[in-house]
Design a protein around this motif. Structure first.
Motif, PDB file in Angstrom:
ATOM      1  N   ASP A 201       5.323   9.600  16.446  1.00 44.16           N
ATOM      2  CA  ASP A 201       6.455  10.036  17.105  1.00 44.16           C
ATOM      3  C   ASP A 201       6.238   9.688  18.624  1.00 44.16           C
ATOM      4  O   ASP A 201       6.597  10.720  19.525  1.00 44.16           O
ATOM      5  N   GLU A 202       5.789   8.778  18.890  1.00 42.75           N
ATOM      6  CA  GLU A 202       5.691   8.239  20.161  1.00 42.75           C
ATOM      7  C   GLU A 202       5.981   6.849  20.528  1.00 42.75           C
ATOM      8  O   GLU A 202       5.706   5.818  19.722  1.00 42.75           O
ATOM      9  N   GLU A 203       6.836   6.374  21.383  1.00 39.07           N
ATOM     10  CA  GLU A 203       7.350   5.257  21.520  1.00 39.07           C
ATOM     11  C   GLU A 203       6.366   4.362  22.431  1.00 39.07           C
ATOM     12  O   GLU A 203       5.920   4.646  23.495  1.00 39.07           O
ATOM     13  N   THR A 204       6.230   3.087  21.793  1.00 40.19           N
ATOM     14  CA  THR A 204       5.121   2.157  22.329  1.00 40.19           C
ATOM     15  C   THR A 204       5.656   0.893  22.136  1.00 40.19           C
ATOM     16  O   THR A 204       6.326   0.583  21.244  1.00 40.19           O
ATOM     17  N   ARG A 205       5.213  -0.161  22.808  1.00 40.41           N
ATOM     18  CA  ARG A 205       5.267  -1.533  22.839  1.00 40.41           C
ATOM     19  C   ARG A 205       3.941  -2.338  22.878  1.00 40.41           C
ATOM     20  O   ARG A 205       3.050  -1.837  23.390  1.00 40.41           O
ATOM     21  N   ASN A 206       3.674  -3.211  22.094  1.00 47.92           N
ATOM     22  CA  ASN A 206       2.697  -3.908  21.846  1.00 47.92           C
ATOM     23  C   ASN A 206       2.747  -5.372  22.623  1.00 47.92           C
ATOM     24  O   ASN A 206       3.726  -6.060  22.602  1.00 47.92           O
ATOM     25  N   VAL A 207       1.415  -5.728  23.035  1.00 51.09           N
ATOM     26  CA  VAL A 207       1.606  -6.871  24.044  1.00 51.09           C
ATOM     27  C   VAL A 207       1.781  -8.329  23.315  1.00 51.09           C
ATOM     28  O   VAL A 207       2.194  -9.294  23.885  1.00 51.09           O
ATOM     29  N   CYS A 208       1.605  -8.056  21.862  1.00 52.87           N
ATOM     30  CA  CYS A 208       1.675  -9.388  20.986  1.00 52.87           C
ATOM     31  C   CYS A 208       3.336  -9.662  21.075  1.00 52.87           C
ATOM     32  O   CYS A 208       3.706 -10.642  21.425  1.00 52.87           O
ATOM     33  N   THR A 209       4.002  -8.704  20.487  1.00 51.52           N
ATOM     34  CA  THR A 209       5.345  -9.015  20.399  1.00 51.52           C
ATOM     35  C   THR A 209       6.122  -9.112  21.570  1.00 51.52           C
ATOM     36  O   THR A 209       7.185  -9.841  21.833  1.00 51.52           O
ATOM     37  N   ALA A 210       5.698  -8.266  22.606  1.00 52.94           N
ATOM     38  CA  ALA A 210       6.586  -8.394  23.917  1.00 52.94           C
ATOM     39  C   ALA A 210       6.187  -9.923  24.527  1.00 52.94           C
ATOM     40  O   ALA A 210       7.142 -10.363  25.150  1.00 52.94           O
ATOM     41  N   GLY A 211       4.917 -10.293  24.316  1.00 54.11           N
ATOM     42  CA  GLY A 211       4.679 -11.413  24.855  1.00 54.11           C
ATOM     43  C   GLY A 211       5.452 -13.044  24.188  1.00 54.11           C
ATOM     44  O   GLY A 211       6.010 -13.709  24.707  1.00 54.11           O
ATOM     45  N   TYR A 212       5.166 -12.940  22.882  1.00 49.78           N
ATOM     46  CA  TYR A 212       5.740 -14.028  21.878  1.00 49.78           C
ATOM     47  C   TYR A 212       7.223 -14.050  21.701  1.00 49.78           C
ATOM     48  O   TYR A 212       7.691 -14.831  21.755  1.00 49.78           O
ATOM     49  N   LYS A 213       7.684 -12.843  21.258  1.00 47.69           N
ATOM     50  CA  LYS A 213       8.964 -12.399  20.929  1.00 47.69           C
ATOM     51  C   LYS A 213      10.150 -12.035  22.165  1.00 47.69           C
ATOM     52  O   LYS A 213      11.156 -12.080  21.919  1.00 47.69           O
ATOM     53  N   GLY A 214       9.445 -11.428  23.448  1.00 39.08           N
ATOM     54  CA  GLY A 214      10.176 -10.694  24.032  1.00 39.08           C
ATOM     55  C   GLY A 214      10.153 -11.390  25.685  1.00 39.08           C
ATOM     56  O   GLY A 214      10.542 -10.829  26.451  1.00 39.08           O
ATOM     57  N   ILE A 215       9.704 -12.744  25.578  1.00 36.56           N
ATOM     58  CA  ILE A 215       9.643 -13.385  26.811  1.00 36.56           C
ATOM     59  C   ILE A 215       8.912 -12.499  27.916  1.00 36.56           C
ATOM     60  O   ILE A 215       9.585 -12.762  29.117  1.00 36.56           O
ATOM     61  N   ARG A 216       7.898 -12.074  27.562  1.00 39.68           N
ATOM     62  CA  ARG A 216       7.056 -11.196  28.890  1.00 39.68           C
ATOM     63  C   ARG A 216       5.990 -11.980  29.179  1.00 39.68           C
ATOM     64  O   ARG A 216       4.995 -12.186  28.185  1.00 39.68           O
ATOM     65  N   GLN A 217       6.227 -12.355  30.308  1.00 38.19           N
ATOM     66  CA  GLN A 217       5.022 -13.192  30.916  1.00 38.19           C
ATOM     67  C   GLN A 217       4.549 -12.882  32.428  1.00 38.19           C
ATOM     68  O   GLN A 217       5.541 -12.431  33.263  1.00 38.19           O
ATOM     69  N   ASP A 218       3.279 -12.818  32.693  1.00 39.89           N
ATOM     70  CA  ASP A 218       2.887 -12.366  33.943  1.00 39.89           C
ATOM     71  C   ASP A 218       3.031 -11.047  34.427  1.00 39.89           C
ATOM     72  O   ASP A 218       3.529 -11.012  35.506  1.00 39.89           O
ATOM     73  N   GLY A 219       3.409 -10.190  33.324  1.00 41.56           N
ATOM     74  CA  GLY A 219       3.739  -8.948  33.727  1.00 41.56           C
ATOM     75  C   GLY A 219       5.035  -8.393  34.015  1.00 41.56           C
ATOM     76  O   GLY A 219       5.590  -7.428  34.550  1.00 41.56           O
ATOM     77  N   ARG A 220       6.030  -9.356  33.545  1.00 37.44           N
ATOM     78  CA  ARG A 220       7.320  -8.845  33.839  1.00 37.44           C
ATOM     79  C   ARG A 220       8.316  -9.911  32.676  1.00 37.44           C
ATOM     80  O   ARG A 220       7.996 -10.780  32.168  1.00 37.44           O
ATOM     81  N   TYR A 221       9.492  -9.669  32.521  1.00 37.01           N
ATOM     82  CA  TYR A 221      10.718  -9.970  31.697  1.00 37.01           C
ATOM     83  C   TYR A 221      11.321 -10.760  32.506  1.00 37.01           C
ATOM     84  O   TYR A 221      11.243 -10.774  33.882  1.00 37.01           O
ATOM     85  N   PRO A 222      12.424 -11.643  31.818  1.00 33.49           N
ATOM     86  CA  PRO A 222      13.368 -12.574  32.570  1.00 33.49           C
ATOM     87  C   PRO A 222      13.925 -11.616  33.658  1.00 33.49           C
ATOM     88  O   PRO A 222      14.136 -10.491  33.371  1.00 33.49           O
ATOM     89  N   SER A 223      14.477 -12.032  34.874  1.00 36.68           N
ATOM     90  CA  SER A 223      15.057 -11.322  35.765  1.00 36.68           C
ATOM     91  C   SER A 223      16.497 -10.683  35.505  1.00 36.68           C
ATOM     92  O   SER A 223      17.224 -11.439  34.569  1.00 36.68           O
ATOM     93  N   THR A 224      16.928  -9.861  36.088  1.00 40.87           N
ATOM     94  CA  THR A 224      18.261  -9.367  35.798  1.00 40.87           C
ATOM     95  C   THR A 224      19.243 -10.255  36.367  1.00 40.87           C
ATOM     96  O   THR A 224      20.397 -10.684  35.790  1.00 40.87           O
ATOM     97  N   ASP A 225      18.918 -10.983  37.430  1.00 39.80           N
ATOM     98  CA  ASP A 225      19.703 -12.193  37.984  1.00 39.80           C
ATOM     99  C   ASP A 225      19.917 -13.126  36.978  1.00 39.80           C
ATOM    100  O   ASP A 225      21.144 -13.675  36.581  1.00 39.80           O
ATOM    101  N   TYR A 226      18.985 -13.605  36.168  1.00 39.17           N
ATOM    102  CA  TYR A 226      19.072 -14.551  35.169  1.00 39.17           C
ATOM    103  C   TYR A 226      19.786 -13.941  34.086  1.00 39.17           C
ATOM    104  O   TYR A 226      20.735 -14.744  33.459  1.00 39.17           O
ATOM    105  N   LEU A 227      19.579 -12.700  33.485  1.00 45.14           N
ATOM    106  CA  LEU A 227      20.504 -12.330  32.506  1.00 45.14           C
ATOM    107  C   LEU A 227      21.789 -12.130  32.901  1.00 45.14           C
ATOM    108  O   LEU A 227      22.690 -12.435  31.937  1.00 45.14           O
TER     109      LEU A 227
END
Length: 561
Positions: A201-227
């Motif tokens: 009953d707690e929302e968490t995210r794991n570094v594995c899927t965030a990094g490989y599947k979610g384009i999260r690198q060096d502590g951030r996701y793609p920018s709002t400007d890019y999106l």
């Protein structure tokens, strides 16, 4: 497996969510002994043709699932595994899970899947998109093209291409094909994290899927400007992904009373952070040292290995700091079809009398390398690495009237080994050494296939010492989350197992395969790198024809209705 002795022993449960079923495994903490297991088949399997409950027909390349099937694994497989083990629930100190990826779903803010919202149940985009949902290829192409045009720094970490399977491609597809579902989605969450949310009953995210599947690198996701440049309405996508981000092996929370009632486990035990089936297997195979490549071989294959530094490897799925284990850069690559290809041939092309894997393997093993005169491209389900194009298709060259079923079968086995060699060479050329292979998964039992892989790659090949690699890996992470070990490396050393060097390359066969591999690589580059786009044209013609047929069917149904 029967009851176990020792009232003072401690145990953990690992739950592995696959493509068609979920498996629970009860594991002894002190040595990794597997004392109980059970499997629960998903009631609805893979939803590929028609949505449930009288919903619409699905377009080509769709693959959906029902999240209730995932809860049912907790209700059925976990209690059955505990009964098989004969362990008192009070001895269980933690539970860990792993999932196929990128398997992702839109939810409300409280984690309710949109497909369980009554007014959205008939909308295909409200459902779980399974890893092999490949209908977002055009969206992935745009993501990649814009990233290169803007020189986005993260694109090189993914080998230059984001896959159609990943979060951003699937999210963009939802926005542009069903904006209402996209608007209603307050969270967009990997199934690996969603099932943990269900457990504690707690929302968490794991570094594995965030990094490989979610384009999260060096502590951030793609920018709002890019999106926004992709689509103005996509600017808020990262907000739908954001959640507490935790490293692998950490405690996500404790088992809730609701989940305790499902599983029969004690409320309050540790729940490990979510993980991916392939990546979690490295710990089970004692393969966390740099240079040791783990190939998890089933319907598809995922290749993972640790490296000491980040490098940009063309066509790879990604490199993530801590993506496999803390303190190393984890690399991922993959083949979208392996066991599925062999199964396709047995079901649809092998004649009566030899239409079994056992018989075809027996016949194929009798021939010398190259005697069948064939080369196949292993793209029956597209190419994940290194071409990252799911619109590509399979190919067999060299067929004659003398070709026998076992010849084709062996050529298909070899094609997947050639695909793995392409991946290994890409790593090595980028400065990431690959010293040996460890194979996990159901295909490890095929001795002919394993020897072919050792010969084609010209490397020693070990076999994981467990038939349930992902579930054991999840159990290892659960032990760390529960505090039984200080880190995953030490838990892996105590609880993992591997049979070293079971298959050694035969020098004569390795030389013969070098010649065949040269032909494979020539065909690979010609059809996959722009020499001839006939496969892409054929896919477009097929999709047009199927869409037209579906439109005619809908018209008839509307007239009847």
């Amino acid at each position: 497996m029967g009851s176990v002795d020792g009232a003072d022993e401690r145990y953990v449960v690992g739950v592995d969510y696959g493509t068609l079923s979920g498996r629970a495994l009860v594991v002894r903490v002190r040595d990794g002994a597997e004392v109980g297991t059970a499997v629960h088949e998903y009631r609805h399997g893979v939803i590929e043709a028609v949505l449930l409950d009288g919903g619409p027909a699905l377009p080509p390349d769709w693959a959906l699932q029902d999240p209730e099937d995932y809860r049912d694994v907790l209700r059925h497989a976990v209690p059955a595994a505990m009964a098989d083990a004969g362990v008192d629930p009070s001895q269980v100190i933690g539970i860990g899970t792993d999932f196929t990826a990128c398997t992702v779903l839109p939810t409300l803010a409280d984690g309710t899947p949109l497909c369980e919202v009554p007014e959205l149940r008939h909308r295909p985009h409200a459902w779980v998109k399974l890893w092999k949902h490949h209908a977002a290829q055009s969206h992935a192409d745009r993501i990649n093209a814009l990233a290169h045009e803007r020189h986005e720094p993260w694109i090189g970490r993914y080998g230059g291409k984001i896959s159609a399977e990943w979060q951003f491609a699937k999210g963009l597809q939802i926005l542009e094909e069903d904006p209402e579902v996209y608007r209603r989605a307050e969270r967009f969450v990997e199934a690996a994290d969603w099932i943990v949310w269900q457990l504690c009953d707690e929302e968490t995210r794991n570094v594995c899927t965030a990094g490989y599947k979610g384009i999260r690198q060096d502590g951030r996701y793609p920018s709002t400007d890019y999106l926004s440049a992709l689509n103005p309405g996509f600017a808020d996508f990262v907000a739908k992904l954001d959640g507490p981000l935790l490293p692998l092996g950490e405690r996500a929370g404790t088992l809730s009373a609701r989940a305790a009632a499902w599983t029969g486990l004690p409320a309050g035990i540790a729940v490990a952070v979510g993980n991916v089936d392939a990546h979690v297997t490295a710990a089970a195979a004692q393969a966390l040292s740099p240079g040791r490549l783990v190939a998890i071989m089933g319907t598809s294959t995922c290749h993972v290995l640790n490296g000491t530094h980040p490098a940009e490897v063309p066509g790879m799925c990604g490199v993530v700091d801590g993506g496999i284990s803390a303190g190393a850069w984890g690399y991922e690559a993959g083949q979208s079809g392996v066991g599925d290809i062999f199964g396709w041939f047995v079901r649809n092309a092998a004649p009566a009398g030899v239409a079994s894997h056992e018989r075809l393997t027996e016949l194929a093993a009798d021939q010398p390398v190259g005697a069948h005169g064939l080369i196949a491209l292993d793209w029956w389900n597209g190419n994940r690495s290194p071409l990252v194009n799911h619109d590509l298709s399979g190919l067999i060259v060299g067929l004659t009237l003398a070709t026998r079923p076992q010849d084709v079968y062996r050529a298909l086995l070899e094609s997947t080994a050639f695909g793995t060699r392409m991946i290994i060479e890409a790593f090595v050329e980028a400065g990431i050494p690959v010293t040996d292979l460890v194979v996990a998964g159901g295909l490890a039992s095929n001795r002919l296939l394993m020897q072919i892989y050792a010969d084609v790659t010209n490397r020693p090949l070990g076999i994981i010492g467990s038939a349930q690699g992902p579930a054991l890996g999840s159990a290892i992470h659960a032990a760390v989350a529960a505090g039984a070990y200080p880190d995953v490396h030490r838990a892996s050393a105590a609880m993992g197992r591997v049979n070293e060097g079971v298959y050694q390359p035969d020098p004569d066969n390795a030389r013969a395969y070098d010649a065949l591999y040269a032909e494979y690589r020539a065909l690979h580059d010609h059809f996959g790198r722009g020499g001839d786009d006939v496969m892409l044209r054929l896919r477009a013609i097929r999709n047009t024809a199927l869409d037209a047929a579906a439109a005619r069917t809908d018209t008839v149904l509307e007239a009847i209705g």
